[in-house]
Design an enzyme around this catalytic site. Structure first.
Site, PDB file in Angstrom:
ATOM      1  N   GLY A   1      -5.171   5.568   5.301  1.00 26.62           N
ATOM      2  CA  GLY A   1      -4.860   5.416   6.725  1.00 26.62           C
ATOM      3  C   GLY A   1      -4.124   4.131   7.051  1.00 26.62           C
TER       4      GLY A   1
ATOM      5  N   GLY B   1      -4.074   0.878   7.853  1.00 28.08           N
ATOM      6  CA  GLY B   1      -5.040  -0.223   7.864  1.00 28.08           C
ATOM      7  C   GLY B   1      -4.532  -1.447   8.599  1.00 28.08           C
ATOM      8  N   ARG B   2      -3.234  -1.535   8.747  1.00 26.90           N
ATOM      9  CA  ARG B   2      -2.700  -2.662   9.513  1.00 26.90           C
ATOM     10  C   ARG B   2      -1.436  -2.269  10.258  1.00 26.90           C
ATOM     11  NH1 ARG B   2       0.069  -6.647   5.237  1.00 26.90           N
ATOM     12  NH2 ARG B   2       0.701  -5.102   3.710  1.00 26.90           N
TER      13      ARG B   2
ATOM     14  N   LYS C   1       3.357  -3.573  12.480  1.00 31.48           N
ATOM     15  CA  LYS C   1       2.702  -3.754  11.179  1.00 31.48           C
ATOM     16  C   LYS C   1       2.149  -5.172  11.139  1.00 31.48           C
ATOM     17  CE  LYS C   1       3.515  -3.271   6.187  1.00 31.48           C
ATOM     18  NZ  LYS C   1       4.437  -2.712   5.201  1.00 31.48           N
TER      19      LYS C   1
ATOM     20  N   ASP D   1      -7.898  -7.462   6.565  1.00 33.33           N
ATOM     21  CA  ASP D   1      -7.870  -8.047   7.908  1.00 33.33           C
ATOM     22  C   ASP D   1      -6.882  -7.403   8.885  1.00 33.33           C
ATOM     23  OD1 ASP D   1      -5.536  -8.852   6.770  1.00 33.33           O
ATOM     24  OD2 ASP D   1      -5.957 -11.003   6.814  1.00 33.33           O
ATOM     25  N   GLY D   2      -6.071  -6.466   8.389  1.00 34.23           N
ATOM     26  CA  GLY D   2      -5.120  -5.829   9.301  1.00 34.23           C
ATOM     27  C   GLY D   2      -3.911  -6.679   9.637  1.00 34.23           C
TER      28      GLY D   2
ATOM     29  N   ARG E   1       8.353  -1.795  13.296  1.00 35.74           N
ATOM     30  CA  ARG E   1       9.231  -0.881  12.584  1.00 35.74           C
ATOM     31  C   ARG E   1       9.361   0.421  13.351  1.00 35.74           C
ATOM     32  NH1 ARG E   1       5.819   0.240   7.029  1.00 35.74           N
ATOM     33  NH2 ARG E   1       3.959   1.101   7.992  1.00 35.74           N
TER      34      ARG E   1
ATOM     35  N   ASP F   1       1.014   7.916  -0.366  1.00 36.22           N
ATOM     36  CA  ASP F   1       0.877   7.458   1.016  1.00 36.22           C
ATOM     37  C   ASP F   1       2.104   6.644   1.440  1.00 36.22           C
ATOM     38  OD1 ASP F   1      -0.373   5.686  -0.993  1.00 36.22           O
ATOM     39  OD2 ASP F   1      -0.621   4.315   0.683  1.00 36.22           O
ATOM     40  N   ASN F   2       2.975   6.346   0.491  1.00 31.06           N
ATOM     41  CA  ASN F   2       4.189   5.601   0.809  1.00 31.06           C
ATOM     42  C   ASN F   2       5.427   6.484   0.697  1.00 31.06           C
ATOM     43  OD1 ASN F   2       2.622   3.336   1.175  1.00 31.06           O
ATOM     44  ND2 ASN F   2       2.973   2.523  -0.878  1.00 31.06           N
TER      45      ASN F   2
HETATM   46  P1  AMP Z   1       0.071  -0.311   0.756  1.00 31.68           P
HETATM   47  O1  AMP Z   1      -0.142  -0.634  -0.682  1.00 31.68           O
HETATM   48  O2  AMP Z   1       0.695  -1.416   1.562  1.00 31.68           O
HETATM   49  O3  AMP Z   1       0.776   0.987   0.969  1.00 31.68           O
HETATM   50  O4  AMP Z   1      -1.376  -0.164   1.403  1.00 31.68           O
HETATM   51  C1  AMP Z   1      -2.346   0.722   0.937  1.00 31.68           C
HETATM   52  C2  AMP Z   1      -3.463   0.849   1.937  1.00 31.68           C
HETATM   53  O5  AMP Z   1      -4.067  -0.430   2.183  1.00 31.68           O
HETATM   54  C3  AMP Z   1      -3.027   1.373   3.305  1.00 31.68           C
HETATM   55  O6  AMP Z   1      -4.060   2.167   3.813  1.00 31.68           O
HETATM   56  C4  AMP Z   1      -2.867   0.114   4.101  1.00 31.68           C
HETATM   57  O7  AMP Z   1      -2.995   0.338   5.464  1.00 31.68           O
HETATM   58  C5  AMP Z   1      -4.005  -0.753   3.554  1.00 31.68           C
HETATM   59  N1  AMP Z   1      -3.752  -2.195   3.718  1.00 31.68           N
HETATM   60  C6  AMP Z   1      -2.864  -2.950   3.044  1.00 31.68           C
HETATM   61  N2  AMP Z   1      -2.906  -4.224   3.462  1.00 31.68           N
HETATM   62  C7  AMP Z   1      -3.845  -4.302   4.430  1.00 31.68           C
HETATM   63  C8  AMP Z   1      -4.354  -5.341   5.259  1.00 31.68           C
HETATM   64  N3  AMP Z   1      -3.917  -6.595   5.170  1.00 31.68           N
HETATM   65  N4  AMP Z   1      -5.303  -5.017   6.154  1.00 31.68           N
HETATM   66  C9  AMP Z   1      -5.759  -3.759   6.250  1.00 31.68           C
HETATM   67  N5  AMP Z   1      -5.342  -2.743   5.506  1.00 31.68           N
HETATM   68  C10 AMP Z   1      -4.375  -2.996   4.596  1.00 31.68           C
HETATM   69 MG    MG Z   2       1.419   2.033   2.447  1.00 35.94          MG
END
Ligand code: AMP
Ligand code: MG
Length: 520
Positions: A101, A103-104, A123, A135-136, A193, A272-273
């Site tokens: 989901g 997360g940030r 973001k 921490d989001g 974005r 997810d990306n």
């Molecule tokens: P990513 O590798 O950036 O695609 O992130 C993978 C997952 O981790 C996704 O669900 C993001 O929303 C979550 N995520 C990454 N960085 C953070 C953050 N600093 N705070 C909260 N969720 C994060």
């Molecule tokens: Mg991602």
């Protein structure tokens, strides 16, 4: 201030989580959770894209108004905004990871303008139910990288999410950048974005993994209705779904072919990306190819298995589409249509990759026997450590009547390796010249064809890092300067030659210039 027309179809037409707020939780039976951005101390707009602002009808005066920073720093909402975080899952590094989901990331709403739809998403705007233990927030360096690269990709003609603006928060975020147990505070930032849709493969995978076929079908039909309206009326509902999946495969194929053309390595091609629109999305530890190397991955987390290395991207995209197909299967009465979609990926990728390669080499059309010439070239570029961007761009300057290495000298990183490969390279150039001459394309036409496929300017890793270093010292001018160069990647820009130079020696192993961690 800001007269944006919102039409928030995602939250209006899809089931949401009844619970609000950012308490971490597993969310079942819902495709999003309503959550507001968490205010920051001192939001300040430090960069923006005027092209994206124009598309949204936002004026420069509006961007400079204090209210704009408040909204895009997450401190205020304007009428019509209905913020939410999307619920999705994903395969990370080949393994099912369950619910992930936003997360940030927090979507503010969907803007309609001039017949186009733009979802605005912050973001780094604070925690959501999907933040798990994090921490989001986002740091300035990674936000600058996403801001610059997404706009650069747009100007290169590669399908991508866009960036409207970059806001510093006046707050610090603690990150362990090297994953070596030395976390340190860094300046925080929020990126806005923009894309017609932020739906990912993982949005479909999550309800499928939970056996919630009704929710899966609701999302499929919504996605077709909102994001693929041109498919409406194209036969029975099953036929429309089949063609939709094939379109997703086609778009993914073209985008990945473009990555290979310009030398972009995504670095984290988790499902997810992966965008359902085939857009390049989620700029994290991505990198640009300096010396041509099909084995290179920019992501330190990927250094061991190299799953996401440059040359592997087309196969990973296929693997990801196969995961999507498996998730969609319960909504398809005939599995054959999913197989047909995956085949569409193969044929589209092959066709696009060949067309791109022919254009890069200045060939009118691709012939079967060219595959051999290209394979040889790849091996030589790798062995001789040759800069990909400079090589292809300068290849247009080769004298076909008397091929020599002279126009390519700037592209070599290592004199030793250049010397060792020189004869083989010359031999290749002669065969190449013969092949090109055989087609009889006029020199000017050939040059134009090559220059439209081979950028002069790309966001080299060290250039982004230099802009980051200056920004962290409070000087944001370097971001604008770089963005301005990247607006016209295929043009010669007299006076800006330094932005086209190969990676300097100091940057070969420097942090941020060679390998990047996911810490952002
Ligand atoms: P990513 O590798 O950036 O695609 O992130 C993978 C997952 O981790 C996704 O669900 C993001 O929303 C979550 N995520 C990454 N960085 C953070 C953050 N600093 N705070 C909260 N969720 C994060
Ligand atoms: Mg991602």
């Amino acid at each position: 201030m800001l007269s944006l027309r919102f039409d928030n179809r995602f939250v209006r037409e899809l089931p949401g989580d009844p619970q609000e707020g950012s308490q971490r939780r597993q969310v079942h039976g819902a495709l999003y959770s309503r959550v507001r951005p968490t205010p920051v101390a001192e939001p300040r707009v430090v960069a923006y894209s005027r092209e994206m602002a124009d598309l949204l009808g936002i004026s420069e005066a509006e961007i400079r108004s204090p209210a704009f920073a408040q909204v895009f720093g997450g401190n205020a909402l304007i009428e019509g905004m209905e913020p939410f975080a999307a619920n999705y899952g994903g395969h990370q590094f080949g393994v099912w990871a369950g619910q992930l989901g936003d997360g940030r990331a927090i979507t503010l709403g969907e803007v309609e303008r001039a017949g186009r739809r733009w979802e605005l998403q912050l973001k780094g705007a604070g925690p959501t139910p999907y933040s798990r233990s994090a921490d989001g927030r986002a740091v300035l360096r990674s936000s600058i990288r996403e801001f610059l690269c997404s706009e650069a990709m747009h100007h290169l003609g590669v399908p991508t999410t866009r960036a409207l603006c970059l806001v510093t928060t006046g707050e610090l975020v603690v990150r362990d950048m090297f994953y070596d147990g030395n976390p340190r505070p860094e300046p925080g930032a929020i990126l806005c974005r923009v894309a017609p849709s932020f739906i990912r493969f993982g949005n479909f995978e999550l309800p499928a993994s939970r056996g919630d076929v009704a929710l899966l079908e609701t999302l499929i039909d919504f996605t077709i209705r909102r994001d693929f309206p041109e498919l409406a009326g194209g036969g029975t509902p099953q036929q429309v779904r089949a063609e939709w999946f094939a379109q997703v495969c086609e778009r993914t194929a073209r985008t990945v072919a473009d990555w290979m053309r310009v030398g972009f390595v995504h670095g984290v091609m988790n499902t997810d990306n992966m965008s359902i629109l085939g857009l390049t999305i989620d700029y994290g530890p991505y990198g640009w190819i300096d010396d041509f190397d099909l084995e290179w991955t920019p992501n330190t987390t990927d250094a061991h298995g190299r799953r996401y290395r440059f040359g592997h991207q087309p196969r990973i995209a296929y693997w990801n589409l196969a995961q999507l197909a498996a998730a969609l299967a319960p909504a398809f009465t005939e599995v054959e249509s999913l197989h047909a979609g995956l085949e569409r990926y193969m044929s589209t990728f092959l066709e696009a990759d060949r067309a791109n390669t022919a254009a890069k080499l200045g060939l009118l059309e691709w012939r079967e026997e060219d595959a051999h010439l290209v394979q040889e070239l790849h091996a030589l570029l790798q062995a001789a450590e040759v800069d990909m961007t400079l090589f292809f761009r300068n290849l247009a300057d080769i004298d076909l009547a008397a091929p020599a290495l002279a126009p390519l000298e700037d592209a070599f990183y290592d004199p030793e390796r250049r010397r060792a490969s020189q004869d083989a390279l010359l031999g290749w150039l002669r065969r190449y010249a013969e092949r090109v001459q055989g087609e009889g394309l006029a020199p000017e036409a050939r040059r134009a064809r090559m220059q439209a496929a081979n950028p002069r300017y790309v966001l080299r890793n060290y250039l982004a890092q230099q802009a980051i270093d200056r920004a962290e010292q409070g000087d944001f001018g370097a971001i604008d300067e770089l963005l301005d160069v990247l607006r016209h990647p295929y043009d010669e820009q007299p006076g800006r030659e330094r932005f086209a130079q190969r990676r300097p020696d100091w940057a070969r192993h420097a942090p941020g210039c060679s390998m990047l961690s996911c810490s952002s």
